[in-house]
Design an enzyme around this catalytic site. Sequence first.
Site, PDB file in Angstrom:
ATOM      1  N   ASP A   1       0.831  -1.206   0.000  1.00  0.00           N
ATOM      2  CA  ASP A   1       0.000   0.000   0.000  1.00  0.00           C
ATOM      3  C   ASP A   1       0.874   1.268   0.000  1.00  0.00           C
ATOM      4  OD1 ASP A   1      -2.437   1.322   0.052  1.00  0.00           O
ATOM      5  OD2 ASP A   1      -3.238   0.125   1.697  1.00  0.00           O
TER       6      ASP A   1
ATOM      7  N   ASP B   1     -10.146   3.273  -3.546  1.00  0.00           N
ATOM      8  CA  ASP B   1     -10.852   2.102  -3.015  1.00  0.00           C
ATOM      9  C   ASP B   1     -12.289   1.961  -3.519  1.00  0.00           C
ATOM     10  OD1 ASP B   1      -8.528   1.906  -1.607  1.00  0.00           O
ATOM     11  OD2 ASP B   1      -9.454   1.833   0.372  1.00  0.00           O
TER      12      ASP B   1
HETATM   13  C1  GLA Z   1      -5.955   1.328   1.467  1.00  0.00           C
HETATM   14  C2  GLA Z   1      -6.087   0.291   0.361  1.00  0.00           C
HETATM   15  C3  GLA Z   1      -7.188  -0.689   0.728  1.00  0.00           C
HETATM   16  C4  GLA Z   1      -6.861  -1.366   2.049  1.00  0.00           C
HETATM   17  C5  GLA Z   1      -6.669  -0.307   3.124  1.00  0.00           C
HETATM   18  C6  GLA Z   1      -6.153  -0.894   4.427  1.00  0.00           C
HETATM   19  O1  GLA Z   1      -7.077   2.133   1.561  1.00  0.00           O
HETATM   20  O2  GLA Z   1      -6.351   0.911  -0.856  1.00  0.00           O
HETATM   21  O3  GLA Z   1      -7.345  -1.657  -0.292  1.00  0.00           O
HETATM   22  O4  GLA Z   1      -5.696  -2.135   1.908  1.00  0.00           O
HETATM   23  O5  GLA Z   1      -5.735   0.689   2.716  1.00  0.00           O
HETATM   24  O6  GLA Z   1      -5.982   0.065   5.417  1.00  0.00           O
END
Ligand code: GLA
Length: 411
Positions: free
Chosen positions: A174, A229
């Site tokens: 990430d 997301d």
């Molecule tokens: C980010 C990523 C998600 C998830 C969260 C976890 O938002 O894009 O897919 O992994 O972090 O905190």
Amino acid sequence: MAMAPSVFAFPRLVCIFLFFIAIVTAGAAPVSNLGQREEIKRKLMDNGIGLTPQMGWNTWNHFHCDVDEKLIRETADAMVSTGLSKVGYEYINIDDCWAELNRDSMGNLVPKASTFPSGIRALADYVHKKGLKFGLYSNAGTTTCSQSMPGSLGYEEQDAKTFALWGVDYLKYDNCDNSGTSPRERFPKMSKALLETGRPIFFSLCEWGEEDPATWAPGLGNSWRTTDDIVDSWGSMATRADLNDKWASYAGPGGWNDPDMLEVGNGGMTTEEYRSHFSIWALIKAPLLIGCDIRSMDNATFEILSNKEVIDVNQDKLGVQGKKVKKDGELEVWAGPLSGNRVAVILWNRGPIKAELTVFWSDIGLSSSTIVDVRNLWKHKTETSVQGKISAEVESHGCEMYVLSPSGVRH
Ligand code: GLA
């Protein structure tokens, strides 16, 4: 009808010419010229994995930080007992929140004692014994997005060695808490460190599409997020499909565009919408990472996630990402080539009422005289000797998905 500018928009004469050339060069009647994907010079990550999009499960979409080793074990059990592992799902991936906030005195990551008391190695062993693969999560910044555990920035080699030692097969990486520096500086370090462990570890980059990773990530990882997301709603899902579409030509065996994980089964969309979600993700060669609780999924969810004919489109060895090829208001045709001179087609009704949709052969690069067999992947029925077009009444937010094969050829 407005047509997306693409290889599908070739004038008919050009199509007929390509069709003729393909017959001469391939020695077999092709369904279309769709197999002639754009020649992109792709420098791929040299780990030999990800030849088809990854399939598995991830904790985040359903459980967020509410994760522990019992959930992981039970999910691995369910993956096998439900039969989902048989249709191709193999990775059991833990997302954020699996570690203590502080490293140990040697600088090692420490599994969270309250939720993962047996440690990660034991959990990976458990998953492996079920015939599955095990994935973990880290972050190219100081702390992860949940801020509940450390990221790997500055510890890339040490953490990669730890992951390899624990038997990790997959790393989602990430992009939080990065002091505004470019992912292009930070992600290559983990990519190199993973390669140097000598263990084949699928590397999934998650910088949310911020710096157009499709243009630089194929050399670093096996997939790269193209969007921020997903949430469990029709609008979020459909938007992610659109955002991901422009990067289609950068995907292929070894490296895939990732419009984020599946929400199928999480309750925020209708069954028709989830069927569209799964169909489009399959066609666009997106990772098929289940994001619901498979221990308690209902029949409709299972029926969608286990549709082997749809999964086969996603896992087709040609590995060419399907695209939106025609748009008439909210009525869309998405299509892409498959191995064996076949073509996958989706008629997607994004509008508020039931409507008739039609795909003409010219929309998908076929000459109008081409005769094909049409397999409906949701109705599991074949119509033989179809020529010129397919039409169907499609429910609001639903889709029909087909594979067109040269008539009379068995696959
Ligand atoms: C980010 C990523 C998600 C998830 C969260 C976890 O938002 O894009 O897919 O992994 O972090 O905190």
